[in-house]
Write a protein that holds these residues in place. Structure first.
Motif, mmCIF file in Angstrom:
data_model
loop_
_atom_site.group_PDB
_atom_site.id
_atom_site.type_symbol
_atom_site.label_atom_id
_atom_site.label_comp_id
_atom_site.label_asym_id
_atom_site.label_seq_id
_atom_site.Cartn_x
_atom_site.Cartn_y
_atom_site.Cartn_z
ATOM 1 N N ILE A 1 20.689 -23.781 78.748
ATOM 2 C CA ILE A 1 21.709 -24.201 78.532
ATOM 3 C C ILE A 1 22.986 -24.259 78.981
ATOM 4 C CG2 ILE A 1 22.354 -22.694 76.719
ATOM 5 C CD1 ILE A 1 22.898 -25.992 75.703
ATOM 6 N N ASN A 2 22.812 -22.835 79.744
ATOM 7 C CA ASN A 2 24.428 -23.565 80.154
ATOM 8 C C ASN A 2 24.032 -24.093 82.043
ATOM 9 O OD1 ASN A 2 26.504 -22.544 79.916
ATOM 10 N ND2 ASN A 2 25.388 -20.601 79.117
ATOM 11 N N ALA A 3 22.692 -23.957 81.923
ATOM 12 C CA ALA A 3 22.152 -24.908 83.600
ATOM 13 C C ALA A 3 22.277 -26.360 83.062
ATOM 14 C CB ALA A 3 20.815 -24.940 84.065
ATOM 15 N N ILE A 4 21.975 -26.806 82.122
ATOM 16 C CA ILE A 4 22.299 -28.043 81.822
ATOM 17 C C ILE A 4 24.202 -29.370 81.203
ATOM 18 C CG2 ILE A 4 22.215 -30.431 80.004
ATOM 19 C CD1 ILE A 4 19.524 -28.561 79.607
ATOM 20 N N ASN A 5 24.508 -27.637 81.088
ATOM 21 C CA ASN A 5 26.239 -28.069 80.374
ATOM 22 C C ASN A 5 26.978 -27.805 81.566
ATOM 23 O OD1 ASN A 5 26.263 -28.287 77.706
ATOM 24 N ND2 ASN A 5 26.400 -25.927 77.136
ATOM 25 N N TYR A 6 26.358 -27.314 82.791
ATOM 26 C CA TYR A 6 27.613 -27.011 83.781
ATOM 27 C C TYR A 6 27.696 -27.623 84.958
ATOM 28 C CZ TYR A 6 29.800 -23.069 81.741
ATOM 29 O OH TYR A 6 30.641 -22.314 80.987
ATOM 30 N N TYR A 7 26.039 -27.374 85.089
ATOM 31 C CA TYR A 7 25.647 -28.944 86.180
ATOM 32 C C TYR A 7 24.494 -30.208 85.241
ATOM 33 C CZ TYR A 7 26.695 -24.580 88.888
ATOM 34 O OH TYR A 7 26.890 -23.839 88.588
ATOM 35 N N SER A 8 24.823 -31.124 84.193
ATOM 36 C CA SER A 8 24.452 -32.042 83.786
ATOM 37 C C SER A 8 23.700 -33.114 84.493
ATOM 38 C CB SER A 8 25.327 -32.525 82.586
ATOM 39 O OG SER A 8 26.074 -32.823 82.990
ATOM 40 N N PRO A 9 24.837 -33.295 85.710
ATOM 41 C CA PRO A 9 24.682 -34.724 86.441
ATOM 42 C C PRO A 9 23.544 -34.555 87.438
ATOM 43 C CG PRO A 9 27.234 -33.880 86.492
ATOM 44 C CD PRO A 9 26.404 -32.810 85.549
ATOM 45 N N THR A 10 23.698 -32.922 88.194
ATOM 46 C CA THR A 10 22.311 -32.332 88.825
ATOM 47 C C THR A 10 20.932 -32.476 88.342
ATOM 48 O OG1 THR A 10 23.911 -30.908 89.679
ATOM 49 C CG2 THR A 10 21.126 -30.906 90.145
ATOM 50 N N ILE A 11 21.371 -32.479 86.783
ATOM 51 C CA ILE A 11 19.816 -32.256 85.441
ATOM 52 C C ILE A 11 19.430 -33.927 85.338
ATOM 53 C CG2 ILE A 11 19.164 -31.691 83.501
ATOM 54 C CD1 ILE A 11 19.173 -29.269 85.089
ATOM 55 N N PHE A 12 19.923 -34.977 85.098
ATOM 56 C CA PHE A 12 19.884 -35.690 85.402
ATOM 57 C C PHE A 12 19.712 -37.124 86.283
ATOM 58 C CE2 PHE A 12 22.221 -35.699 81.205
ATOM 59 C CZ PHE A 12 21.078 -36.044 80.586
ATOM 60 N N LYS A 13 20.054 -36.298 87.553
ATOM 61 C CA LYS A 13 19.684 -36.777 89.010
ATOM 62 C C LYS A 13 17.778 -36.654 89.193
ATOM 63 C CE LYS A 13 20.587 -36.896 93.769
ATOM 64 N NZ LYS A 13 21.115 -36.950 94.810
ATOM 65 N N SER A 14 17.774 -35.364 88.526
ATOM 66 C CA SER A 14 16.180 -34.761 89.149
ATOM 67 C C SER A 14 15.251 -35.539 88.106
ATOM 68 C CB SER A 14 16.163 -33.334 88.092
ATOM 69 O OG SER A 14 16.320 -33.141 87.215
ATOM 70 N N ILE A 15 15.460 -36.237 87.180
ATOM 71 C CA ILE A 15 15.114 -37.119 86.459
ATOM 72 C C ILE A 15 14.915 -38.413 86.281
ATOM 73 C CG2 ILE A 15 14.355 -38.201 83.523
ATOM 74 C CD1 ILE A 15 15.714 -35.844 82.748
ATOM 75 N N GLY A 16 15.736 -38.354 87.800
ATOM 76 C CA GLY A 16 15.720 -40.069 87.898
ATOM 77 C C GLY A 16 16.586 -41.111 88.029
ATOM 78 N N VAL A 17 17.522 -40.417 87.252
ATOM 79 C CA VAL A 17 18.520 -41.386 87.367
ATOM 80 C C VAL A 17 20.020 -41.045 88.177
ATOM 81 C CG1 VAL A 17 21.832 -41.696 85.592
ATOM 82 C CG2 VAL A 17 19.348 -40.494 84.412
ATOM 83 N N THR A 18 19.937 -42.174 88.455
ATOM 84 C CA THR A 18 20.889 -42.839 89.906
ATOM 85 C C THR A 18 22.350 -43.211 89.766
ATOM 86 O OG1 THR A 18 20.163 -45.007 90.282
ATOM 87 C CG2 THR A 18 18.497 -43.108 91.516
ATOM 88 N N GLY A 19 23.577 -43.394 90.328
ATOM 89 C CA GLY A 19 24.200 -43.674 90.068
ATOM 90 C C GLY A 19 26.044 -42.949 89.574
ATOM 91 N N GLN A 20 27.182 -42.720 89.834
ATOM 92 C CA GLN A 20 27.899 -41.817 89.287
ATOM 93 C C GLN A 20 28.407 -41.772 87.927
ATOM 94 O OE1 GLN A 20 31.492 -40.099 91.169
ATOM 95 N NE2 GLN A 20 32.319 -41.231 89.960
#
Length: 546
Positions: free
Chosen positions: A301-320
């Motif tokens: 949970i805290n990996a996701i809360n604090y670094y959510s942009p990094t999490i979604f980038k790893s899945i393939g979400v691009t663009g700020q």
């Protein structure tokens, strides 16, 4: 009156569930808005180009930026860790409501330092502000749950403590969306990133204004030998006259409980610490309560809360903006899950079942995401649009959120506030709150490095830990729903196991209530109320119930 399927341990007047008890609980748990907001806004703020430009981070290598961002995030948790321990003497000597006032004041000082940091001051002022704000949050995370646990009627205790989680998610939703709004409506520059940092002062200021008007905990007042004030506050919280039989019974039970606990611990600041350390059962209970936050962080949970942009980038979400939008949806799902948990699940389904269901559903979701990244390798094959398999991975991320939010998100806080008797509760709550921030610090400090070195293995790692937590909870954690605070010792008796303790204790309560309810129903009978060695109520001391 509020009535959402509560189950009472004794006949209770309707006035006990008035707006007064809910208002006091909400003001105290509003401290969690500050926590939730920080956990959400800081990760997205660090991803803003305007923030990176302000502090000369654009020319940093990936490893250098990971190091700096981890410091900014984790210094806050470090402050929270030490603040949780500072909350013990504050709560012991000054009480709950003034402790919350002090926590809000300290937090606001830290928030102001973050706001005035800029390119000329460098990150030093930002680091200092993060530590000081964390110190205030640590104090609040200790005192808010135990205050609510001490004022709450047993039938709605889980719901009232759960308001802490609701406020956490309210702050989280605002934090997750604020930078999306700023990036779309404010031109890139100093003001864009500053807005999110300045908003911290709103919940901090509201708590500082509201906490002096709280009704002090009757249990704390009784522990300080302020008996008249204790009775007055109990009467106010229950919306009943001081001489009402329900108030008199609860007052007598609290007085006798504290008298008994003092005979075990002794009075003073050090007594609770020495009592816990000298009692193997209390040490085990403390370890169990602290370990729940290790398992909570093991969900990721805290990996996701604090670094959510990094999490979604790893899945393939691009663009700020796309990343910020996806993160905002995640925050809304967490809020809805917290509402369902608060209004129904926590006091109906119970603590154990919620945690096990959350772990199983969360593990399946994490395994799917890890498998997708291992096979599709989205970071090695960037595209302007997300593929159908990528959308399914995002869907499973949201499914993970649906399982996590109404289970692991708030339940450990409820259990940690319920586990311990009054005479050691402020000390044990300090330890439990500190454990939350310690494990959060470790996750926040090393998550960027974990994603760099482990890739999709991070998801498999968290999923496997969630599977392990199912066995841990089933074998070791007793159910606490609807069990009065005075009877928590019975859940850990030598004659019960974790998986059947709740059933046995509730059966004892029903039997005792059936034999004594006539004595208390007419409001004019004498009843002997005492305390067994295990902390349960029995006959023995004269208490006038008028």
């Amino acid at each position: 009156m509020v009535n959402l399927g509560r189950i009472e341990d004794r006949p209770t007047p309707r006035e006990v569930y008035s707006w007064i008890i809910y208002l006091n609980a909400f003001v105290a748990t509003f401290a969690a808005v500050m926590i939730g907001y920080d956990s959400a806004f800081i990760g997205t703020s660090l991803s803003l180009t305007s923030f990176k430009t302000e502090f000369n981070l654009l020319d940093k290598t990936t490893s250098q930026f990971n190091f700096i961002s981890a410091n900014i995030v984790s210094l806050y948790q470090a402050g929270c860790f030490f603040g949780a321990f500072v909350g013990y003497p504050i709560g012991h000597f000054l009480g709950r409501k003034w402790g919350l006032f002090i926590s809000a004041f300290i937090f606001n000082v830290g928030a102001i330092l973050q706001v005035v940091a800029n390119s000329s001051t460098g990150l030093g002022l930002m680091y200092a502000g993060r530590v000081i704000a964390g110190l205030g949050i640590g104090i609040a995370s200790n005192l808010a749950p135990i205050y609510v646990a001490e004022i709450a009627p047993p039938a709605i205790r889980g719901r009232l403590i759960g308001m802490y989680e609701l406020c956490w998610q309210i702050g989280g939703v605002v934090g997750f969306w604020i930078n999306y709004g700023a990036s779309n409506n404010i031109s890139e520059g100093h003001t864009q990133w500053l807005l999110a940092f300045a908003v911290q002062l709103i919940p901090g200021g509201l708590l500082m204004l509201g906490s002096p008007f709280l009704v002090e905990s009757p249990r704390w007042l009784m522990s300080r030998d302020r008996k008249d004030a204790s009775l007055a506050c109990l009467s106010s919280l229950r919306s009943l006259q001081k001489d009402h039989s329900f108030v008199q019974r609860e007052y007598a039970e609290t007085e006798e409980t504290i008298r008994h606990e003092r005979s075990l611990a002794g009075a003073g600041f050090w007594g609770p610490m020495l009592t816990v350390l000298a009692n193997r059962k209390l040490v085990w209970r403390l370890i169990l309560g602290m370990s729940l936050f290790a398992w909570q962080n093991a969900t990721g949970i805290n990996a996701i809360n604090y670094y959510s942009p990094t999490i979604f980038k790893s899945i393939g979400v691009t663009g700020q903006n796309t990343s910020l939008l996806t993160t905002g949806v995640y925050g809304i799902i967490k809020l809805v899950g917290a509402l369902i948990w608060l209004l129904y699940l926590v006091d109906q389904l119970g603590r154990r079942s919620l945690l096990m269901i959350g772990s199983i559903g969360g593990a399946i979701s994490m395994y799917y995401i890890g498998a997708y990244i291992a096979i599709a390798k989205p970071q090695n094959n960037p595209t302007s649009t997300i593929s159908s398999s990528g959308r399914s991975a995002i869907a499973f991320f949201y499914i993970w959120t649906i399982f996590y939010s109404p289970t692991w998100n708030g339940t450990p806080w409820v259990v940690g506030a319920e586990f311990f008797p009054q005479h050691v509760r402020t000390f044990t709550s300090s330890c439990i709150a500190a454990s939350n921030w310690l494990f959060a610090f470790l996750i926040a400090r090393f998550t960027p490095q974990m994603f760099t070195s482990m890739g999709y293995g991070v998801y498999l790692f968290f999923a496997s830990l969630m599977i392990c937590s199912v066995f841990y909870v089933y074998l070791l954690l007793p159910e606490t729903k609807q069990v009065p605070l005075e009877r928590m010792d019975e859940l850990f008796g030598s004659d019960v196991k974790a998986w059947n303790a709740h059933k046995i204790v509730m059966a004892r309560m029903i039997h005792q209530n059936d034999t004594s309810k006539n004595s208390f129903s007419d409001g004019g009978r004498d009843e002997e109320v005492g305390m067994k060695d295990d902390g349960s109520m029995t006959k023995g001391v004269e208490a006038r119930i008028d």
